[in-house]
Motif scaffolding. Structure first.
Motif, PDB file in Angstrom:
ATOM      1  N   LEU A   1       4.912   3.271   7.807  1.00  0.00           N
ATOM      2  CA  LEU A   1       5.818   3.121   6.664  1.00  0.00           C
ATOM      3  C   LEU A   1       5.279   3.956   5.514  1.00  0.00           C
ATOM      4  CD1 LEU A   1       8.258   1.532   5.388  1.00  0.00           C
ATOM      5  CD2 LEU A   1       6.532  -0.011   4.496  1.00  0.00           C
ATOM      6  N   GLU A   2       6.092   4.880   5.047  1.00  0.00           N
ATOM      7  CA  GLU A   2       5.705   5.724   3.917  1.00  0.00           C
ATOM      8  C   GLU A   2       6.858   5.774   2.925  1.00  0.00           C
ATOM      9  OE1 GLU A   2       4.437   9.603   5.152  1.00  0.00           O
ATOM     10  OE2 GLU A   2       3.128   8.783   6.700  1.00  0.00           O
ATOM     11  N   PHE A   3       6.501   5.733   1.657  1.00  0.00           N
ATOM     12  CA  PHE A   3       7.481   5.860   0.585  1.00  0.00           C
ATOM     13  C   PHE A   3       7.224   7.180  -0.127  1.00  0.00           C
ATOM     14  CE2 PHE A   3       7.107   1.268   1.068  1.00  0.00           C
ATOM     15  CZ  PHE A   3       8.436   0.874   1.054  1.00  0.00           C
ATOM     16  N   ASP A   4       8.277   7.748  -0.662  1.00  0.00           N
ATOM     17  CA  ASP A   4       8.167   8.962  -1.468  1.00  0.00           C
ATOM     18  C   ASP A   4       9.097   8.805  -2.661  1.00  0.00           C
ATOM     19  OD1 ASP A   4       7.306  11.436  -2.231  1.00  0.00           O
ATOM     20  OD2 ASP A   4       8.584  12.544  -0.827  1.00  0.00           O
TER      21      ASP A   4
ATOM     22  N   ASP B   1       0.827  -1.207   0.000  1.00  0.00           N
ATOM     23  CA  ASP B   1       0.000   0.000   0.000  1.00  0.00           C
ATOM     24  C   ASP B   1       0.863   1.260   0.000  1.00  0.00           C
ATOM     25  OD1 ASP B   1      -2.258  -1.557   0.019  1.00  0.00           O
ATOM     26  OD2 ASP B   1      -2.622  -1.351   2.177  1.00  0.00           O
ATOM     27  N   GLY B   2       1.971   1.226   0.724  1.00  0.00           N
ATOM     28  CA  GLY B   2       2.877   2.380   0.742  1.00  0.00           C
ATOM     29  C   GLY B   2       3.471   2.663  -0.621  1.00  0.00           C
ATOM     30  N   LEU B   3       3.828   1.615  -1.345  1.00  0.00           N
ATOM     31  CA  LEU B   3       4.354   1.795  -2.699  1.00  0.00           C
ATOM     32  C   LEU B   3       3.283   2.377  -3.621  1.00  0.00           C
ATOM     33  CD1 LEU B   3       6.421  -1.488  -3.134  1.00  0.00           C
ATOM     34  CD2 LEU B   3       7.317   0.840  -3.020  1.00  0.00           C
ATOM     35  N   GLU B   4       2.044   1.897  -3.497  1.00  0.00           N
ATOM     36  CA  GLU B   4       0.955   2.427  -4.313  1.00  0.00           C
ATOM     37  C   GLU B   4       0.700   3.904  -4.017  1.00  0.00           C
ATOM     38  OE1 GLU B   4      -0.899   1.406  -6.949  1.00  0.00           O
ATOM     39  OE2 GLU B   4       0.612  -0.164  -6.961  1.00  0.00           O
ATOM     40  N   ARG B   5       0.689   4.273  -2.738  1.00  0.00           N
ATOM     41  CA  ARG B   5       0.476   5.679  -2.378  1.00  0.00           C
ATOM     42  C   ARG B   5       1.589   6.565  -2.927  1.00  0.00           C
ATOM     43  NH1 ARG B   5      -1.112   3.419   2.466  1.00  0.00           N
ATOM     44  NH2 ARG B   5       0.917   3.842   3.396  1.00  0.00           N
ATOM     45  N   ALA B   6       2.820   6.072  -2.908  1.00  0.00           N
ATOM     46  CA  ALA B   6       3.941   6.858  -3.433  1.00  0.00           C
ATOM     47  C   ALA B   6       3.779   7.104  -4.922  1.00  0.00           C
ATOM     48  CB  ALA B   6       5.263   6.151  -3.156  1.00  0.00           C
ATOM     49  N   VAL B   7       3.375   6.095  -5.658  1.00  0.00           N
ATOM     50  CA  VAL B   7       3.196   6.241  -7.096  1.00  0.00           C
ATOM     51  C   VAL B   7       2.016   7.163  -7.388  1.00  0.00           C
ATOM     52  CG1 VAL B   7       2.594   4.985  -9.198  1.00  0.00           C
ATOM     53  CG2 VAL B   7       4.304   4.060  -7.658  1.00  0.00           C
ATOM     54  N   GLN B   8       0.980   7.105  -6.563  1.00  0.00           N
ATOM     55  CA  GLN B   8      -0.188   7.960  -6.780  1.00  0.00           C
ATOM     56  C   GLN B   8       0.124   9.434  -6.548  1.00  0.00           C
ATOM     57  OE1 GLN B   8      -3.290   6.285  -4.365  1.00  0.00           O
ATOM     58  NE2 GLN B   8      -3.384   4.429  -5.601  1.00  0.00           N
ATOM     59  N   GLN B   9       1.176   9.739  -5.833  1.00  0.00           N
ATOM     60  CA  GLN B   9       1.572  11.134  -5.652  1.00  0.00           C
ATOM     61  C   GLN B   9       2.055  11.752  -6.960  1.00  0.00           C
ATOM     62  OE1 GLN B   9       4.543  11.085  -2.605  1.00  0.00           O
ATOM     63  NE2 GLN B   9       3.084  10.620  -0.975  1.00  0.00           N
ATOM     64  N   ALA B  10       2.371  10.938  -7.937  1.00  0.00           N
ATOM     65  CA  ALA B  10       2.853  11.436  -9.224  1.00  0.00           C
ATOM     66  C   ALA B  10       1.717  11.810 -10.167  1.00  0.00           C
ATOM     67  CB  ALA B  10       3.742  10.375  -9.886  1.00  0.00           C
ATOM     68  N   PHE B  11       0.466  11.546  -9.773  1.00  0.00           N
ATOM     69  CA  PHE B  11      -0.661  11.873 -10.651  1.00  0.00           C
ATOM     70  C   PHE B  11      -0.627  13.343 -11.019  1.00  0.00           C
ATOM     71  CE2 PHE B  11      -3.608   8.319  -8.891  1.00  0.00           C
ATOM     72  CZ  PHE B  11      -2.921   7.380  -9.634  1.00  0.00           C
TER      73      PHE B  11
END
Length: 184
Positions: A180-183, A6-16
């Motif tokens: 856990l958060e990814f950026d 889920d953290g990886l998905e949220r990080a990629v969604q920040q690029a929208f």
């Protein structure tokens, strides 16, 4: 999925580059276009085909809370696939990932050293090679444990072993993840 997935998905969604559609009707119309029909959308969301048609025509405007969540999740997972892929490719080849984690870290090392696990808050930049491994594992359907193992290896390499400059042969244990958060 899990905390890492889920953290990886949220990080990629920040690029929208554009926000997802806000109204239920606009979200349904988007899904009908993507899935090429109201029957496929109805099957994906667990509602009747007639319900989907009524949302598309704006005869129903406010979905139940559970349907609203499923609808938004379905749109979000299909939204801007090329932007999503470009962000993943860039992280895997040039920029890497930044990981902000609060978890229990322990390690196994040579006899006589301390290996007691303790809570740590780390913000570490992972190189593109570790980002690529995480994304590749996610693409092939790796489970949460496998993703955690890859993340632990990357964190161990960059934090404990300092990119190979110290603590050679140190094995890192990564448990009790609180956050856990990814950026990108």
């Amino acid at each position: 999925m899990g905390i890492v997935g889920d953290g990886l998905e949220r990080a990629v969604q920040q690029a929208f580059t554009r926000p997802i559609p806000k109204s239920a009707g606009a979200q349904m119309r988007y899904l009908v276009k993507q899935l090429k029909g109201t029957r496929a959308v109805a099957d994906a969301l667990g509602v009747s085909q007639r319900t989907v048609e009524r949302y598309v025509k704006d005869q129903i405007r406010r979905p139940r809370a559970d349907l609203a969540r499923r609808l938004e999740d379905a749109v979000r997972e299909r939204w801007q696939p090329r932007v999503r892929e470009r962000a993943r490719r860039q992280a895997a080849t040039s920029t890497g990932l930044v990981v902000d984690v609060r978890a229990r870290f322990g390690f196994t090392a040579a006899p006589g050293t301390t290996d007691d696990a303790r809570m740590r808050h780390l913000t570490i930049a992972l190189p593109p090679s570790h980002a690529a491994r995480l994304f590749d594992a996610q693409d092939v359907g790796a489970g949460e444990q496998q993703l955690r193992a890859i993340a632990a290896e990357g964190l161990g390499e960059m934090y404990f072993r300092d990119g190979g400059r110290r603590a050679h042969g140190l094995g890192v244990e990564f448990t009790d993840v609180e956050r856990l958060e990814f950026d990108l």
